[in-house]
Scaffold this motif. Sequence first.
Motif, short mmCIF file in Angstrom:
data_model
loop_
_atom_site.label_atom_id
_atom_site.label_comp_id
_atom_site.label_asym_id
_atom_site.label_seq_id
_atom_site.Cartn_x
_atom_site.Cartn_y
_atom_site.Cartn_z
N GLU A 31 -12.06 -3.13 -0.10
CA GLU A 31 -10.70 -2.61 -0.22
C GLU A 31 -10.16 -2.33 1.16
OE1 GLU A 31 -8.22 1.01 -2.28
OE2 GLU A 31 -10.19 0.49 -3.03
N MET A 35 -5.33 -2.84 -0.95
CA MET A 35 -5.56 -3.99 -1.83
C MET A 35 -7.05 -4.24 -1.93
SD MET A 35 -2.66 -6.57 -0.34
CE MET A 35 -3.14 -7.91 -1.39
N GLN A 36 -7.49 -4.75 -3.06
CA GLN A 36 -8.88 -5.11 -3.23
C GLN A 36 -8.98 -6.63 -3.21
OE1 GLN A 36 -10.73 -3.83 -6.85
NE2 GLN A 36 -12.12 -2.52 -5.72
N PHE A 88 -1.34 -13.67 -4.42
CA PHE A 88 -1.24 -12.22 -4.31
C PHE A 88 0.04 -11.67 -4.94
CE2 PHE A 88 -4.43 -12.88 -1.01
CZ PHE A 88 -5.34 -11.90 -1.39
#
Length: 95
Positions: A31, A35-36, A88
């Motif tokens: 992470e 965001m991961q 994304f």
Amino acid sequence: MTDKKNILLALSIISFLLLLTAIFVSFDEIEAFGMQFSIIWIPVWVLTILLPIFNFAEIILERDYISKRIVVALVFNIINMFFIIRHFGFEFFPE
């Protein structure tokens, strides 16, 4: 002897292949920046951000002769950017 154009084209193709691998295969996740994402995304992001800059610099430095290899590398970089935006789900103009 390899020159800069061949290296940029090879890095662009490698970046494209890494991107496809990152999209379809799952790796260890970390992470960062809220965001991961998988570890493989780090080189993909770095190559996607830096390679167009180097390609544009090569085009600007050699204005008399624009190599087809540089143009193909630039096309690969633009495709990478579109795939990353789609993957994304970035929204540039939120309502």
